[in-house]
Write an enzyme that holds these catalytic residues in place. Structure first.
Site, mmCIF file in Angstrom:
data_model
loop_
_atom_site.group_PDB
_atom_site.id
_atom_site.type_symbol
_atom_site.label_atom_id
_atom_site.label_comp_id
_atom_site.label_asym_id
_atom_site.label_seq_id
_atom_site.Cartn_x
_atom_site.Cartn_y
_atom_site.Cartn_z
ATOM 1 N N ASP A 31 0.801 -1.056 -0.030
ATOM 2 C CA ASP A 31 -0.116 -0.067 -0.024
ATOM 3 C C ASP A 31 0.911 1.137 0.001
ATOM 4 O O ASP A 31 1.952 1.385 0.698
ATOM 5 C CB ASP A 31 -1.091 0.026 1.262
ATOM 6 C CG ASP A 31 -1.956 1.127 1.153
ATOM 7 O OD1 ASP A 31 -2.998 0.564 1.121
ATOM 8 O OD2 ASP A 31 -1.654 2.378 1.145
ATOM 9 N N ILE A 32 0.431 2.115 -0.687
ATOM 10 C CA ILE A 32 1.385 3.352 -0.891
ATOM 11 C C ILE A 32 1.297 4.324 0.447
ATOM 12 O O ILE A 32 2.325 5.059 0.500
ATOM 13 C CB ILE A 32 0.996 4.225 -2.284
ATOM 14 C CG1 ILE A 32 1.766 4.865 -2.720
ATOM 15 C CG2 ILE A 32 -0.453 5.148 -1.712
ATOM 16 C CD1 ILE A 32 1.627 5.702 -4.340
ATOM 17 N N ASN A 87 -12.822 -3.348 2.465
ATOM 18 C CA ASN A 87 -13.881 -2.353 2.485
ATOM 19 C C ASN A 87 -14.711 -2.588 1.126
ATOM 20 O O ASN A 87 -14.343 -2.245 0.012
ATOM 21 C CB ASN A 87 -13.508 -0.920 2.459
ATOM 22 C CG ASN A 87 -12.579 -0.700 3.616
ATOM 23 O OD1 ASN A 87 -12.975 -1.018 4.635
ATOM 24 N ND2 ASN A 87 -11.573 0.021 3.424
ATOM 25 N N GLN A 94 -14.857 1.951 0.743
ATOM 26 C CA GLN A 94 -13.949 1.712 -0.449
ATOM 27 C C GLN A 94 -13.761 2.835 -1.098
ATOM 28 O O GLN A 94 -14.789 3.412 -1.496
ATOM 29 C CB GLN A 94 -14.694 0.767 -1.137
ATOM 30 C CG GLN A 94 -13.878 0.182 -2.237
ATOM 31 C CD GLN A 94 -14.416 -0.810 -3.147
ATOM 32 O OE1 GLN A 94 -15.674 -0.402 -3.729
ATOM 33 N NE2 GLN A 94 -14.026 -2.172 -3.433
ATOM 34 N N HIS A 100 -10.048 -5.630 -3.046
ATOM 35 C CA HIS A 100 -8.932 -5.532 -2.565
ATOM 36 C C HIS A 100 -8.750 -5.822 -0.993
ATOM 37 O O HIS A 100 -9.744 -5.201 -0.170
ATOM 38 C CB HIS A 100 -7.950 -4.427 -2.868
ATOM 39 C CG HIS A 100 -8.649 -2.990 -2.064
ATOM 40 N ND1 HIS A 100 -9.708 -2.554 -3.046
ATOM 41 C CD2 HIS A 100 -8.585 -2.227 -1.140
ATOM 42 C CE1 HIS A 100 -9.979 -1.272 -2.446
ATOM 43 N NE2 HIS A 100 -9.427 -1.137 -1.391
ATOM 44 N N PHE A 101 -7.998 -6.826 -0.521
ATOM 45 C CA PHE A 101 -7.881 -7.331 0.716
ATOM 46 C C PHE A 101 -6.641 -6.369 1.271
ATOM 47 O O PHE A 101 -5.545 -6.379 0.645
ATOM 48 C CB PHE A 101 -7.380 -8.746 0.888
ATOM 49 C CG PHE A 101 -8.639 -9.481 1.059
ATOM 50 C CD1 PHE A 101 -9.428 -9.810 -0.158
ATOM 51 C CD2 PHE A 101 -8.644 -10.318 2.079
ATOM 52 C CE1 PHE A 101 -10.388 -10.760 -0.052
ATOM 53 C CE2 PHE A 101 -9.846 -11.190 2.168
ATOM 54 C CZ PHE A 101 -10.820 -11.224 0.915
ATOM 55 N N HIS A 102 -6.743 -5.853 2.397
ATOM 56 C CA HIS A 102 -5.511 -5.088 3.039
ATOM 57 C C HIS A 102 -5.082 -6.175 4.035
ATOM 58 O O HIS A 102 -5.801 -6.835 4.817
ATOM 59 C CB HIS A 102 -6.218 -3.939 4.020
ATOM 60 C CG HIS A 102 -6.993 -2.692 3.203
ATOM 61 N ND1 HIS A 102 -6.118 -1.335 3.080
ATOM 62 C CD2 HIS A 102 -7.990 -2.442 2.821
ATOM 63 C CE1 HIS A 102 -7.059 -0.784 2.347
ATOM 64 N NE2 HIS A 102 -7.917 -1.415 2.198
HETATM 65 P P1 5GP Z 1 -9.922 1.333 0.411
HETATM 66 O O1 5GP Z 1 -9.796 2.792 0.970
HETATM 67 O O2 5GP Z 1 -10.570 1.388 -1.100
HETATM 68 O O3 5GP Z 1 -10.095 0.038 0.883
HETATM 69 O O4 5GP Z 1 -8.171 1.132 0.162
HETATM 70 C C1 5GP Z 1 -7.554 1.759 -1.027
HETATM 71 C C2 5GP Z 1 -6.160 1.612 -0.483
HETATM 72 O O5 5GP Z 1 -5.108 1.928 -1.825
HETATM 73 C C3 5GP Z 1 -5.606 2.645 0.416
HETATM 74 O O6 5GP Z 1 -4.980 2.225 1.549
HETATM 75 C C4 5GP Z 1 -4.430 3.632 -0.370
HETATM 76 O O7 5GP Z 1 -3.423 4.018 0.499
HETATM 77 C C5 5GP Z 1 -4.083 2.344 -1.613
HETATM 78 N N1 5GP Z 1 -3.709 3.197 -2.699
HETATM 79 C C6 5GP Z 1 -4.489 4.317 -3.345
HETATM 80 N N2 5GP Z 1 -3.785 4.503 -4.648
HETATM 81 C C7 5GP Z 1 -2.827 3.742 -4.532
HETATM 82 C C8 5GP Z 1 -1.552 3.721 -5.543
HETATM 83 O O8 5GP Z 1 -1.485 4.223 -6.578
HETATM 84 N N3 5GP Z 1 -0.600 2.582 -5.156
HETATM 85 C C9 5GP Z 1 -0.808 1.838 -4.139
HETATM 86 N N4 5GP Z 1 0.304 1.036 -3.847
HETATM 87 N N5 5GP Z 1 -1.726 2.152 -3.265
HETATM 88 C C10 5GP Z 1 -2.763 2.972 -3.426
#
Ligand code: 5GP
Length: 140
Positions: A31-32, A87, A94, A100-102
């Site tokens: 995750d970035i 999420n 989300q 996606h799984f964290h």
């Molecule tokens: P969500 O909130 O949809 O469950 O999580 C999205 C996740 O994607 C967040 O934790 C965010 O930091 C990560 N993310 C968003 N854009 C990028 C990206 O360009 N590269 C990477 N590696 N992670 C990303």
């Protein structure tokens, strides 16, 4: 065919990512904006916004990806314990509309609190409400 999501662009290499592992139908990358060191996302190569919209095959394989990522993070972070979260749709927070799984390794140096702790829990369980909801859910 819908527009490629951010994660599809990552899978296709159009946007760079820090890969952790991949299988035939899933891809895992850091995750970035990690909540803890090692925070990894595991995504199906098949683009779908919600788990229920994935093919059964992708869904099954995705769990293999989760376990493979855990295996690798276990070695690096010397732990067997993880917080894992999905999420599943925008109302659940989300942000990227691609399943996606964290996966977050948990170590003694991080707290033992769940990362996603939905507060406002009543101190006494409401057994009446639980029974009523349980009955409803069983009838569906
Ligand atoms: P969500 O909130 O949809 O469950 O999580 C999205 C996740 O994607 C967040 O934790 C965010 O930091 C990560 N993310 C968003 N854009 C990028 C990206 O360009 N590269 C990477 N590696 N992670 C990303």
């Amino acid at each position: 065919m819908s527009e490629p999501s951010l994660f599809t662009k990552i899978i296709q290499g159009e946007i760079p990512s820090s890969m952790v592992a991949q299988g035939e139908s899933w891809y895992a990358f850091l995750d970035i904006n990690p909540q803890r060191p090692g925070h990894t996302l595991v995504v199906p190569k098949e683009q779908a916004q919600r788990i229920a919209e994935l093919s059964s095959e992708s869904r099954r394989d995705l769990m293999d990806g989760v376990v493979e990522v855990q295996r690798r993070l276990s070695i690096e972070f010397e732990t067997t314990d993880f917080s894992i979260n999905v999420n599943d749709g925008p109302l659940a927070g989300q942000e990227v509309p691609h399943v996606h799984f964290h996966i977050i390794p948990r170590t003694k140096s991080s707290t033992s609190h769940p990362l996603w702790n939905m507060s406002n829990k009543p101190s006494d369980p409401d057994f009446e409400a639980l029974t009523s909801l349980s009955k409803k859910l069983q009838s569906y």
